[in-house]
Scaffold this motif. Structure first.
Motif, PDB file in Angstrom:
ATOM      1  N   THR A  54      34.052  52.850  39.649  1.00  0.00           N
ATOM      2  CA  THR A  54      34.360  53.930  40.591  1.00  0.00           C
ATOM      3  C   THR A  54      34.591  53.385  41.994  1.00  0.00           C
ATOM      4  N   ARG A  55      33.763  52.429  42.390  1.00  0.00           N
ATOM      5  CA  ARG A  55      33.921  51.851  43.732  1.00  0.00           C
ATOM      6  C   ARG A  55      35.292  51.168  43.880  1.00  0.00           C
ATOM      7  N   LEU A  56      35.739  50.502  42.803  1.00  0.00           N
ATOM      8  CA  LEU A  56      37.026  49.813  42.894  1.00  0.00           C
ATOM      9  C   LEU A  56      38.166  50.821  43.008  1.00  0.00           C
ATOM     10  N   VAL A  57      38.056  51.913  42.244  1.00  0.00           N
ATOM     11  CA  VAL A  57      39.106  52.934  42.322  1.00  0.00           C
ATOM     12  C   VAL A  57      39.127  53.523  43.736  1.00  0.00           C
ATOM     13  N   GLN A  58      37.920  53.798  44.257  1.00  0.00           N
ATOM     14  CA  GLN A  58      37.808  54.299  45.642  1.00  0.00           C
ATOM     15  C   GLN A  58      38.470  53.332  46.628  1.00  0.00           C
ATOM     16  N   ALA A  59      38.395  52.048  46.312  1.00  0.00           N
ATOM     17  CA  ALA A  59      38.932  51.044  47.235  1.00  0.00           C
ATOM     18  C   ALA A  59      40.379  50.701  46.899  1.00  0.00           C
ATOM     19  N   GLY A  60      41.053  51.593  46.177  1.00  0.00           N
ATOM     20  CA  GLY A  60      42.505  51.472  46.006  1.00  0.00           C
ATOM     21  C   GLY A  60      42.984  50.761  44.757  1.00  0.00           C
ATOM     22  N   LEU A  61      42.064  50.324  43.877  1.00  0.00           N
ATOM     23  CA  LEU A  61      42.489  49.550  42.707  1.00  0.00           C
ATOM     24  C   LEU A  61      42.601  50.456  41.497  1.00  0.00           C
ATOM     25  N   SER A  62      43.713  50.356  40.778  1.00  0.00           N
ATOM     26  CA  SER A  62      43.842  51.130  39.544  1.00  0.00           C
ATOM     27  C   SER A  62      43.177  50.334  38.419  1.00  0.00           C
ATOM     28  N   LEU A  63      42.310  51.021  37.631  1.00  0.00           N
ATOM     29  CA  LEU A  63      41.599  50.294  36.571  1.00  0.00           C
ATOM     30  C   LEU A  63      42.561  49.776  35.512  1.00  0.00           C
ATOM     31  N   LEU A  64      43.635  50.543  35.278  1.00  0.00           N
ATOM     32  CA  LEU A  64      44.610  50.099  34.282  1.00  0.00           C
ATOM     33  C   LEU A  64      45.241  48.775  34.717  1.00  0.00           C
ATOM     34  N   ARG A  65      45.622  48.711  36.003  1.00  0.00           N
ATOM     35  CA  ARG A  65      46.249  47.479  36.500  1.00  0.00           C
ATOM     36  C   ARG A  65      45.244  46.340  36.492  1.00  0.00           C
ATOM     37  N   LEU A  66      43.998  46.661  36.858  1.00  0.00           N
ATOM     38  CA  LEU A  66      42.976  45.612  36.884  1.00  0.00           C
ATOM     39  C   LEU A  66      42.766  45.051  35.475  1.00  0.00           C
ATOM     40  N   ARG A  67      42.671  45.959  34.493  1.00  0.00           N
ATOM     41  CA  ARG A  67      42.415  45.473  33.120  1.00  0.00           C
ATOM     42  C   ARG A  67      43.592  44.646  32.622  1.00  0.00           C
ATOM     43  N   ASP A  68      44.838  45.080  32.938  1.00  0.00           N
ATOM     44  CA  ASP A  68      46.015  44.277  32.551  1.00  0.00           C
ATOM     45  C   ASP A  68      45.898  42.881  33.138  1.00  0.00           C
ATOM     46  N   TRP A  69      45.520  42.851  34.420  1.00  0.00           N
ATOM     47  CA  TRP A  69      45.443  41.557  35.099  1.00  0.00           C
ATOM     48  C   TRP A  69      44.319  40.705  34.497  1.00  0.00           C
ATOM     49  N   LEU A  70      43.184  41.351  34.199  1.00  0.00           N
ATOM     50  CA  LEU A  70      42.052  40.580  33.661  1.00  0.00           C
ATOM     51  C   LEU A  70      42.364  39.991  32.288  1.00  0.00           C
ATOM     52  N   THR A  71      43.196  40.686  31.517  1.00  0.00           N
ATOM     53  CA  THR A  71      43.469  40.177  30.162  1.00  0.00           C
ATOM     54  C   THR A  71      44.542  39.095  30.149  1.00  0.00           C
ATOM     55  N   ALA A  72      45.295  38.956  31.257  1.00  0.00           N
ATOM     56  CA  ALA A  72      46.305  37.883  31.293  1.00  0.00           C
ATOM     57  C   ALA A  72      45.582  36.530  31.396  1.00  0.00           C
ATOM     58  N   PRO A  73      46.123  35.480  30.702  1.00  0.00           N
ATOM     59  CA  PRO A  73      45.435  34.184  30.731  1.00  0.00           C
ATOM     60  C   PRO A  73      45.382  33.608  32.150  1.00  0.00           C
ATOM     61  N   LYS A  74      44.242  33.002  32.499  1.00  0.00           N
ATOM     62  CA  LYS A  74      44.125  32.398  33.833  1.00  0.00           C
ATOM     63  C   LYS A  74      42.961  31.404  33.849  1.00  0.00           C
ATOM     64  N   VAL A  75      42.999  30.471  34.833  1.00  0.00           N
ATOM     65  CA  VAL A  75      41.857  29.561  34.994  1.00  0.00           C
ATOM     66  C   VAL A  75      40.820  30.340  35.801  1.00  0.00           C
ATOM     67  N   GLY A  76      39.591  30.431  35.280  1.00  0.00           N
ATOM     68  CA  GLY A  76      38.580  31.256  35.958  1.00  0.00           C
ATOM     69  C   GLY A  76      37.956  30.542  37.156  1.00  0.00           C
ATOM     70  N   ILE A  77      37.374  31.337  38.053  1.00  0.00           N
ATOM     71  CA  ILE A  77      36.677  30.758  39.208  1.00  0.00           C
ATOM     72  C   ILE A  77      35.186  30.688  38.859  1.00  0.00           C
ATOM     73  N   SER A  78      34.640  29.468  38.760  1.00  0.00           N
ATOM     74  CA  SER A  78      33.235  29.321  38.336  1.00  0.00           C
ATOM     75  C   SER A  78      32.278  29.859  39.404  1.00  0.00           C
ATOM     76  N   LEU A  79      31.238  30.514  38.931  1.00  0.00           N
ATOM     77  CA  LEU A  79      30.172  30.973  39.831  1.00  0.00           C
ATOM     78  C   LEU A  79      28.849  30.597  39.194  1.00  0.00           C
ATOM     79  N   SER A  80      27.822  30.488  40.014  1.00  0.00           N
ATOM     80  CA  SER A  80      26.505  30.277  39.388  1.00  0.00           C
ATOM     81  C   SER A  80      25.694  31.557  39.543  1.00  0.00           C
ATOM     82  N   ARG A  81      24.851  31.803  38.532  1.00  0.00           N
ATOM     83  CA  ARG A  81      24.030  33.011  38.555  1.00  0.00           C
ATOM     84  C   ARG A  81      23.137  33.018  39.795  1.00  0.00           C
ATOM     85  N   GLY A  82      22.668  31.793  40.165  1.00  0.00           N
ATOM     86  CA  GLY A  82      21.764  31.674  41.309  1.00  0.00           C
ATOM     87  C   GLY A  82      22.438  32.124  42.601  1.00  0.00           C
TER      88      GLY A  82
END
Ligand SMILES: Cc1ncc(COP(=O)(O)OP(=O)(O)O)c(N)n1
Ligand code: TZP
Ligand code: MG
Length: 487
Positions: free
Chosen positions: A44-72
């Motif tokens: 909901t916050r992302l939609v409020q901030a102008g992002l369409s969930l459909l577009r986001l999901r399309d983008w997330l499913t496209a192959p890409k090199v991920g940005i590593s993060l640590s849980r810490g």
């Protein structure tokens, strides 16, 4: 279990642990997990901030090199954000903000999809966060006034939540309107976030439904609903009553919480205008697809004849759009057009001028971004007239919905000699607009028999045209062909 984490957050963190162990914890993966449920707070916050969930999901499913993060580092940043926002418990929207802030490259990609990071930050970490020390310490061991207050708040919160769920269903399944559904959902999430600022479990601990005599009282009106629209009307009333009660009683615990509830109540009032009144006017426009704008000088024949011919060919609305007439002549012409439209059995809309619309008893007025506001035009025209608004981008469209527009013009779709200096909004805006809302929308600008198919192909079902009818030798045939293309 760590008391800063709800069970849902614990479960998320356990998934992050597992991904980190297999060295696949990336910002993209965390983001995907946070928006898995489209009803979730981060979604909901992302939609409020102008992002369409459909577009986001399309983008997330496209192959890409991920940005590593640590849980810490994620938890470290999230904890700092919690501190900034004055909240004790880590919430999923704080995790989202932490991911976005820790991975600027990801944020940049999202911005390209329409995301506005500053809006997410303002929603998650408000400027003047409510500090825990502003809350009165509580002792719930004895039946005191405090417990009574807490019971009232609990009941109010439940009522508000029930009404919001019903209104969510109404927007989603009756109006099928994505923007209004998201707006109601956001109120629900924001109410939860506001009430969470009250001391831990105060509302739950005080719950005592058996002693609440109100649960057994009902009036006959409680069970009468004659039209589906009544459901929305009644539930907005219930919601406002619940908010009023929450506001009054929460003042006893925290003026800051009370102020937030008051602000929510105003938002709900705006939504009520858009949803309840909008429902009536939407119904009136439901089957209308062809809207014609006419200017006397632009017509190759007389205005009266052009209106009669266009209507005979299937035009359903005519707008008088004159830019250079003195007021007396404009008034005269508007009166003649209103008569011609009445005789032809179609709607008459006056461009730019609510005063003249009222004087000639037009069916409504059309307003551009620099014309009078919807609210001002409503004061002149009363509750039953149509008010259309020109929109050229999604921000203007969303605002027009909240302002209570009865329909919108979307465009210009193409460049046009009828309004030569207007920047083209293009077909992509038309596509976005029809996905965003089911408010009646008329695509406008450069639409003719050669271009109408491209407009229909992006999902548009209504058009507003001018020169193609005004300059036609046989407006009736052109109107018929346009209707055919829209069928
Ligand atoms: C149906 C419809 N859509 C858009 C417009 C344009 O209105 P506006 O931007 O105010 O420009 P003018 O027409 O006043 O020049 C419209 N008139 N009708
Ligand atoms: C009033 C207006 N606003 C945007 S485009 C337009 C004119 C549409 O006219 P035409 O159909 O002749 O392109
Ligand atoms: Mg105008």
């Amino acid at each position: 279990m760590d008391s800063r984490f709800s069970p849902a957050i614990e479960r998320l963190l356990a998934r992050f642990d597992a991904w980190e162990a297999e060295q696949s914890l990336t910002a993209e993966r965390i983001l995907a997990a946070l928006v898995e449920d489209e009803e979730s707070l981060p979604a909901t916050r992302l939609v409020q901030a102008g992002l369409s969930l459909l577009r986001l999901r399309d983008w997330l499913t496209a192959p890409k090199v991920g940005i590593s993060l640590s849980r810490g580092e994620l938890l470290h940043t999230a904890t700092q954000l919690c501190r900034e926002s004055g909240q004790d418990q880590l919430t999923s929207d704080v995790l989202l903000l932490a991911v976005v802030e820790l991975a600027p490259a990801l944020c940049g990609q999202l911005v390209r999809l329409g995301f506005r990071p500053e809006q997410l930050r303002t929603a998650v970490v408000p400027e003047n966060p409510l500090r825990p020390e502003s809350l009165t310490p509580l002792q719930l061991s004895e039946p005191t006034e405090l417990i009574a207050t807490a019971r009232v708040l609990d009941v109010g919160a439940n009522r508000a939540n029930e009404s919001l769920r019903i209104l969510d269903d109404y927007c989603r399944f009756v109006l099928e309107d994505r923007y209004l559904t998201e707006s109601i959902k956001t109120v629900r999430h924001d109410l939860v976030a506001t009430l969470n600022k009250l001391p831990d479990s105060l509302l739950l601990e005080s719950r005592e439904t058996i002693r609440d005599v109100g649960t057994r009282i009902s009036t006959t009106g409680e069970f009468q609903r004659t039209e589906i629209r009544e459901v929305a009307r009644v539930n907005f009333k219930r919601l406002q009553e619940a908010f009023r009660s929450l506001e009054e009683f929460s003042k006893l615990l925290s003026v800051d919480v009370a102020a937030e509830i008051e602000a929510l109540r105003y938002r709900v009032y705006t939504l009520e205008q858009a949803i309840v009144r909008g429902s009536d006017l939407r119904t009136r426009l439901r089957d209308l697809q062809l809207y014609v704008l006419l200017t006397g000088e632009q017509c190759v024949a007389s205005l009266d004849w052009t209106i009669a011919e266009a209507a005979a060919g299937g035009a359903q609305i005519v707008q008088l759009r004159e830019k250079n007439l003195p007021d007396r002549e404009l008034f005269d012409r508007a009166r003649r057009c209103a008569d011609a439209c009445r005789n032809a059995g179609i709607l008459f809309i006056m461009n730019d001028r609510p005063d003249i619309a009222r004087l000639v008893d037009a069916d409504g007025v059309h307003l551009g971004q620099d014309d009078l506001t919807v609210q001002a035009a409503r004061q002149i025209l009363g509750p039953d007239k149509l008010i259309g608004v020109s929109t050229h981008n999604l921000t203007q469209l969303r605002q027009a919905i909240l302002d209570g527009a009865s329909y919108v013009g979307i465009g210009p779709a193409f460049a046009t000699a009828t309004k030569p200096h207007e920047p083209v909004a293009g077909l992509e805006f038309l596509r976005q607009a029809v996905t965003e809302s089911t408010l009646p929308m008329f695509a406008i600008g450069g639409i003719n028999l050669g271009t109408i198919q491209a407009v229909c192909d992006v999902g548009v079902t209504r058009v507003a045209v001018s020169s193609v009818i005004a300059q036609a030798e046989e407006p009736k045939l052109v109107a018929m062909a346009l209707r055919e293309a829209l069928a």
